[in-house]
Scaffold this motif. Structure first.
Motif, PDB file in Angstrom:
ATOM      1  N   VAL A 469       0.838  -1.205   0.000  1.00  0.00           N
ATOM      2  CA  VAL A 469       0.000   0.000   0.000  1.00  0.00           C
ATOM      3  C   VAL A 469       0.867   1.246   0.000  1.00  0.00           C
ATOM      4  O   VAL A 469       0.651   2.187  -0.787  1.00  0.00           O
ATOM      5  CB  VAL A 469      -0.949  -0.004   1.218  1.00  0.00           C
ATOM      6  N   ARG A 470       1.871   1.274   0.870  1.00  0.00           N
ATOM      7  CA  ARG A 470       2.792   2.421   0.904  1.00  0.00           C
ATOM      8  C   ARG A 470       3.500   2.596  -0.433  1.00  0.00           C
ATOM      9  O   ARG A 470       3.664   3.727  -0.920  1.00  0.00           O
ATOM     10  CB  ARG A 470       3.813   2.247   2.019  1.00  0.00           C
ATOM     11  N   ALA A 471       3.904   1.495  -1.030  1.00  0.00           N
ATOM     12  CA  ALA A 471       4.588   1.583  -2.324  1.00  0.00           C
ATOM     13  C   ALA A 471       3.661   2.146  -3.398  1.00  0.00           C
ATOM     14  O   ALA A 471       4.091   2.940  -4.258  1.00  0.00           O
ATOM     15  CB  ALA A 471       5.095   0.203  -2.736  1.00  0.00           C
ATOM     16  N   ALA A 472       2.384   1.750  -3.365  1.00  0.00           N
ATOM     17  CA  ALA A 472       1.427   2.273  -4.338  1.00  0.00           C
ATOM     18  C   ALA A 472       1.252   3.779  -4.173  1.00  0.00           C
ATOM     19  O   ALA A 472       1.147   4.525  -5.161  1.00  0.00           O
ATOM     20  CB  ALA A 472       0.085   1.562  -4.186  1.00  0.00           C
ATOM     21  N   ILE A 473       1.239   4.239  -2.927  1.00  0.00           N
ATOM     22  CA  ILE A 473       1.133   5.682  -2.676  1.00  0.00           C
ATOM     23  C   ILE A 473       2.391   6.396  -3.142  1.00  0.00           C
ATOM     24  O   ILE A 473       2.334   7.405  -3.858  1.00  0.00           O
ATOM     25  CB  ILE A 473       0.883   5.946  -1.179  1.00  0.00           C
ATOM     26  N   ARG A 474       3.537   5.869  -2.752  1.00  0.00           N
ATOM     27  CA  ARG A 474       4.801   6.545  -3.063  1.00  0.00           C
ATOM     28  C   ARG A 474       5.125   6.510  -4.559  1.00  0.00           C
ATOM     29  O   ARG A 474       5.898   7.335  -5.054  1.00  0.00           O
ATOM     30  CB  ARG A 474       5.935   5.921  -2.255  1.00  0.00           C
ATOM     31  N   ALA A 475       4.528   5.576  -5.287  1.00  0.00           N
ATOM     32  CA  ALA A 475       4.718   5.561  -6.743  1.00  0.00           C
ATOM     33  C   ALA A 475       4.053   6.762  -7.402  1.00  0.00           C
ATOM     34  O   ALA A 475       4.418   7.161  -8.510  1.00  0.00           O
ATOM     35  CB  ALA A 475       4.154   4.273  -7.334  1.00  0.00           C
ATOM     36  N   ARG A 476       3.090   7.367  -6.691  1.00  0.00           N
ATOM     37  CA  ARG A 476       2.354   8.506  -7.248  1.00  0.00           C
ATOM     38  C   ARG A 476       2.607   9.800  -6.483  1.00  0.00           C
ATOM     39  O   ARG A 476       2.537  10.887  -7.075  1.00  0.00           O
ATOM     40  CB  ARG A 476       0.847   8.198  -7.229  1.00  0.00           C
ATOM     41  N   VAL A 477       2.878   9.682  -5.186  1.00  0.00           N
ATOM     42  CA  VAL A 477       3.014  10.870  -4.340  1.00  0.00           C
ATOM     43  C   VAL A 477       4.257  10.716  -3.469  1.00  0.00           C
ATOM     44  O   VAL A 477       4.333   9.785  -2.656  1.00  0.00           O
ATOM     45  CB  VAL A 477       1.774  11.066  -3.446  1.00  0.00           C
ATOM     46  N   PRO A 478       5.238  11.604  -3.577  1.00  0.00           N
ATOM     47  CA  PRO A 478       6.436  11.489  -2.734  1.00  0.00           C
ATOM     48  C   PRO A 478       6.142  11.896  -1.292  1.00  0.00           C
ATOM     49  O   PRO A 478       5.129  12.532  -0.989  1.00  0.00           O
ATOM     50  CB  PRO A 478       7.420  12.473  -3.382  1.00  0.00           C
ATOM     51  N   ALA A 479       7.039  11.509  -0.394  1.00  0.00           N
ATOM     52  CA  ALA A 479       6.919  11.921   1.005  1.00  0.00           C
ATOM     53  C   ALA A 479       6.940  13.448   1.104  1.00  0.00           C
ATOM     54  O   ALA A 479       7.523  14.145   0.262  1.00  0.00           O
ATOM     55  CB  ALA A 479       8.059  11.326   1.818  1.00  0.00           C
ATOM     56  N   LEU A 480       6.293  13.965   2.145  1.00  0.00           N
ATOM     57  CA  LEU A 480       6.191  15.405   2.334  1.00  0.00           C
ATOM     58  C   LEU A 480       7.334  15.870   3.228  1.00  0.00           C
ATOM     59  O   LEU A 480       7.230  15.858   4.452  1.00  0.00           O
ATOM     60  CB  LEU A 480       4.838  15.760   2.962  1.00  0.00           C
ATOM     61  N   ASP A 481       8.431  16.291   2.616  1.00  0.00           N
ATOM     62  CA  ASP A 481       9.561  16.810   3.395  1.00  0.00           C
ATOM     63  C   ASP A 481       9.345  18.280   3.739  1.00  0.00           C
ATOM     64  O   ASP A 481       9.469  18.683   4.892  1.00  0.00           O
ATOM     65  CB  ASP A 481      10.862  16.624   2.609  1.00  0.00           C
ATOM     66  N   ASP A 482       9.065  19.088   2.740  1.00  0.00           N
ATOM     67  CA  ASP A 482       8.736  20.495   2.935  1.00  0.00           C
ATOM     68  C   ASP A 482       7.362  20.746   2.325  1.00  0.00           C
ATOM     69  O   ASP A 482       6.916  20.028   1.414  1.00  0.00           O
ATOM     70  CB  ASP A 482       9.778  21.396   2.263  1.00  0.00           C
ATOM     71  N   ASP A 483       6.681  21.763   2.819  1.00  0.00           N
ATOM     72  CA  ASP A 483       5.338  22.065   2.335  1.00  0.00           C
ATOM     73  C   ASP A 483       5.333  22.256   0.819  1.00  0.00           C
ATOM     74  O   ASP A 483       6.269  22.810   0.232  1.00  0.00           O
ATOM     75  CB  ASP A 483       4.808  23.337   2.992  1.00  0.00           C
ATOM     76  N   ARG A 484       4.265  21.770   0.198  1.00  0.00           N
ATOM     77  CA  ARG A 484       4.064  21.951  -1.236  1.00  0.00           C
ATOM     78  C   ARG A 484       2.563  22.064  -1.493  1.00  0.00           C
ATOM     79  O   ARG A 484       1.747  21.902  -0.594  1.00  0.00           O
ATOM     80  CB  ARG A 484       4.654  20.769  -2.026  1.00  0.00           C
ATOM     81  N   PHE A 485       2.222  22.362  -2.727  1.00  0.00           N
ATOM     82  CA  PHE A 485       0.824  22.438  -3.150  1.00  0.00           C
ATOM     83  C   PHE A 485       0.212  21.050  -2.962  1.00  0.00           C
ATOM     84  O   PHE A 485       0.562  20.096  -3.655  1.00  0.00           O
ATOM     85  CB  PHE A 485       0.776  22.885  -4.608  1.00  0.00           C
ATOM     86  N   PHE A 486      -0.726  20.922  -2.014  1.00  0.00           N
ATOM     87  CA  PHE A 486      -1.139  19.607  -1.522  1.00  0.00           C
ATOM     88  C   PHE A 486      -2.359  19.049  -2.243  1.00  0.00           C
ATOM     89  O   PHE A 486      -2.568  17.829  -2.292  1.00  0.00           O
ATOM     90  CB  PHE A 486      -1.444  19.709  -0.023  1.00  0.00           C
ATOM     91  N   ALA A 487      -3.210  19.911  -2.795  1.00  0.00           N
ATOM     92  CA  ALA A 487      -4.485  19.454  -3.357  1.00  0.00           C
ATOM     93  C   ALA A 487      -4.327  18.363  -4.417  1.00  0.00           C
ATOM     94  O   ALA A 487      -5.095  17.387  -4.412  1.00  0.00           O
ATOM     95  CB  ALA A 487      -5.272  20.637  -3.919  1.00  0.00           C
ATOM     96  N   PRO A 488      -3.350  18.478  -5.342  1.00  0.00           N
ATOM     97  CA  PRO A 488      -3.228  17.406  -6.340  1.00  0.00           C
ATOM     98  C   PRO A 488      -2.893  16.044  -5.729  1.00  0.00           C
ATOM     99  O   PRO A 488      -3.307  15.006  -6.261  1.00  0.00           O
ATOM    100  CB  PRO A 488      -2.089  17.901  -7.248  1.00  0.00           C
ATOM    101  N   ASP A 489      -2.155  16.036  -4.621  1.00  0.00           N
ATOM    102  CA  ASP A 489      -1.831  14.765  -3.963  1.00  0.00           C
ATOM    103  C   ASP A 489      -3.104  14.091  -3.444  1.00  0.00           C
ATOM    104  O   ASP A 489      -3.303  12.882  -3.609  1.00  0.00           O
ATOM    105  CB  ASP A 489      -0.876  14.993  -2.795  1.00  0.00           C
ATOM    106  N   ILE A 490      -3.964  14.884  -2.822  1.00  0.00           N
ATOM    107  CA  ILE A 490      -5.222  14.327  -2.296  1.00  0.00           C
ATOM    108  C   ILE A 490      -6.083  13.810  -3.439  1.00  0.00           C
ATOM    109  O   ILE A 490      -6.631  12.703  -3.380  1.00  0.00           O
ATOM    110  CB  ILE A 490      -5.984  15.386  -1.480  1.00  0.00           C
ATOM    111  N   ALA A 491      -6.211  14.603  -4.505  1.00  0.00           N
ATOM    112  CA  ALA A 491      -7.040  14.193  -5.640  1.00  0.00           C
ATOM    113  C   ALA A 491      -6.515  12.913  -6.274  1.00  0.00           C
ATOM    114  O   ALA A 491      -7.289  12.019  -6.645  1.00  0.00           O
ATOM    115  CB  ALA A 491      -7.092  15.316  -6.675  1.00  0.00           C
TER     116      ALA A 491
END
Length: 519
Positions: A469-491
């Motif tokens: 499950v974590r790998a499936a997420i990380r294949a599309r969304v990298p870890a959040l090290d510093d703040d970034r535009f978050f809405a596309p990650d949720i979508a």
């Protein structure tokens, strides 16, 4: 092309309806057509006797006492369709419209509606060739049938209104012609047979049920990942606890949570020496909450399975197999109270799946409870991390609570008080789609937060299933090290939730099914 689903009237499974909802073509079992022919012949025989029969040679609703001349019977059905095509609002999603069409076709296939085989074949051909009427989503009160939306469906069959074919929205006559089809002139009883019934409400409720099943199963995956991220205990999932309470859903969800966490090195790291005696309810009571949701959704599956296989128009035609004593009997099968109750139950389940997930997100971002960095960011203060995604989740679950007020307790008289009690099933079922999307977004936020929480436990890993499950997420969304535009990650992750990506990630581990109860 995908093999078509064969609709055997009265015996279509929920898995078959789900396949149609996912895009499979559908056709009627050829064995149904003799019954359709007999029903049409019975209508002709009843008309030949000259007696007034509701909707065949009379007006409709409060106008049932008005007798219609034989010369005007085709005009009567045409006028019924165009006058009732009075819906408003956004168009129904094509997938749900197709499901509605298939439900109507199976209804007609039982031979109690009095339509001709040619009419059923046109509806079947539209399903097979991808001609989808444009149906406004608002305008039905769930009795006397879903008149307005089904009228828009039927209007396309007679060349009125609009339809979508190959992704293009066209006038209905052009859409039919594009598929090599032609409009039909409706015969006696046919307009009423097509307009009357609960197929709009049932299609929306079924589609929502299939989505709710996916959300419940994904909610178990997200809950297990959060439990590991928070270094929660799997002790509350011990089978002995749940056997003593005896609820099947609770037993099955606890088993799924145990299996999801089995072999987790994160869990093994704190089996001793942890000073926490009991986890908060959002972790500890997952089997009790999700199991209750599973059980009530299974009850809904039984109700909607029966409704989908039923005949819900009016009047119904009963063929005399021995002679010409055919009958057209007026009743109330169009009243969608069972669907209204079912939709309200789905709303309750969606509320609780999302509410529990939001509480787990809140736990993860709170450093006192989770013992993780505040708001799951390596540098809190400079960065806000998951602070506002949790607020978004809170907003969504509160919206769902407001949406979950039972639609079935409402009624409003219509048709000059002839139709004086209605179910509100149409609204009750249609509102579920927005609620389901809200839950998908909440689960997306939780999955992102839980994956981030587990990142802080490295190099310790979770179970094999949860690491996928974590790998499936990380294949599309990298870890959040510093703040970034978050809405596309949720979508992005919400789309993965709705597509079943996380159910697939944990396969072959078995997650509970909702629809198996109605097989």
């Amino acid at each position: 092309m995908t093999d078509p689903v064969i609709l055997t009237p009265g015996a279509v499974t929920l898995d078959q309806w789900a396949a149609i909802a996912r895009g499979a073509p559908a056709r009627l079992d050829p064995a149904a057509f003799p019954a359709i022919e007999r029903g049409a012949a019975a209508v002709a025989a009843i008309l030949a006797k000259g007696a007034p029969v509701y909707g065949i040679n009379t007006g409709f609703g409060k106008l049932a006492s008005v007798r219609i001349d034989d010369a005007d019977l085709a005009k009567l059905q045409h006028n019924l369709v165009i006058s009732h095509a009075s819906g408003v609002g956004e168009p129904l999603a094509p997938a749900i419209t197709r499901l509605m069409m298939a439900l109507k076709l199976a209804n007609l296939g039982q031979g109690a509606s009095g339509v001709r085989p040619a009419t059923a074949r046109l509806l079947e051909a539209m399903l097979m060739k991808g001609v989808v009427p444009v149906v406004p989503a608002q305008g039905s009160v769930g009795a006397s049938g879903d008149l307005a939306p089904l009228a828009h469906m039927t209007a396309a069959m007679i060349g009125v209104g609009e339809a979508i074919v190959a992704g293009e929205r066209l006038p209905a006559t052009q859409a039919l012609a594009r598929a090599g089809l032609a409009p039909i002139e409706l015969g006696p009883k046919e307009g009423l047979a097509l307009l009357n019934g609960t197929q709009f409400s049932t299609a929306n409720a079924l589609y929502a049920l299939f989505t709710a099943e996916r959300l419940l199963r994904t909610g178990l995956v997200a809950g297990a990942l959060t439990t590991d991220a928070a270094k929660g205990s799997d002790g509350p999932f011990d089978p002995r606890i749940h056997a003593l309470r005896r609820h099947p859903g609770q037993i099955e969800t606890a088993a799924a949570l145990r299996a999801l966490m089995a072999g987790s090195a994160i869990r093994a790291s704190h089996t001793t020496g942890d000073d926490r005696i009991q986890d908060p309810y959002c972790l500890r009571c997952q089997p009790q909450v999700m199991g209750a949701a599973l059980d009530i959704l299974r009850n809904v599956a039984v109700t909607l399975g029966r409704e989908a296989d039923g005949v819900t128009d009016n009047p119904l035609i009963f063929v005399d197999p021995e002679g010409d004593a055919h009958e057209a009997i007026s009743g109330g099968n169009f009243h969608a109270e069972p669907v209204a109750f079912a939709a309200d139950i789905v709303a309750l389940a969606l509320c609780e799946i999302g509410s529990l997930a939001e509480r787990r997100i809140s736990l993860l971002v709170d450093p006192v409870l989770s013992r993780l960095p505040a708001f799951l960011t390596p540098r809190p203060g400079l960065n806000s991390g998951f602070m506002i995604p949790q607020v978004t989740a809170a907003a969504l679950v509160s919206e769902n609570k407001q949406q979950a007020h039972p639609a079935s307790v409402d009624s409003i008289p219509t048709s000059a008080n002839q139709e004086d009690h209605v179910s509100m099933a149409a609204h009750g079922a249609y509102r579920l789609h927005r609620m389901a999307r809200n839950v998908a977004n909440v689960l997306a936020i939780e999955l992102l937060a839980a994956a981030q929480g587990c990142d802080f436990h490295g190099p310790l890993a979770s179970s094999e299933a949860l690491e996928r499950v974590r790998a499936a997420i990380r294949a599309r969304v990298p870890a959040l090290d510093d703040d970034r535009f978050f809405a596309p990650d949720i979508a992005c992750v919400a789309d993965m939730v709705l597509a079943g990506a996380f159910e697939e990630a944990v396969a072959p581990l078995a997650l509970p099914r909702v629809t198996e109860a109605a097989r």
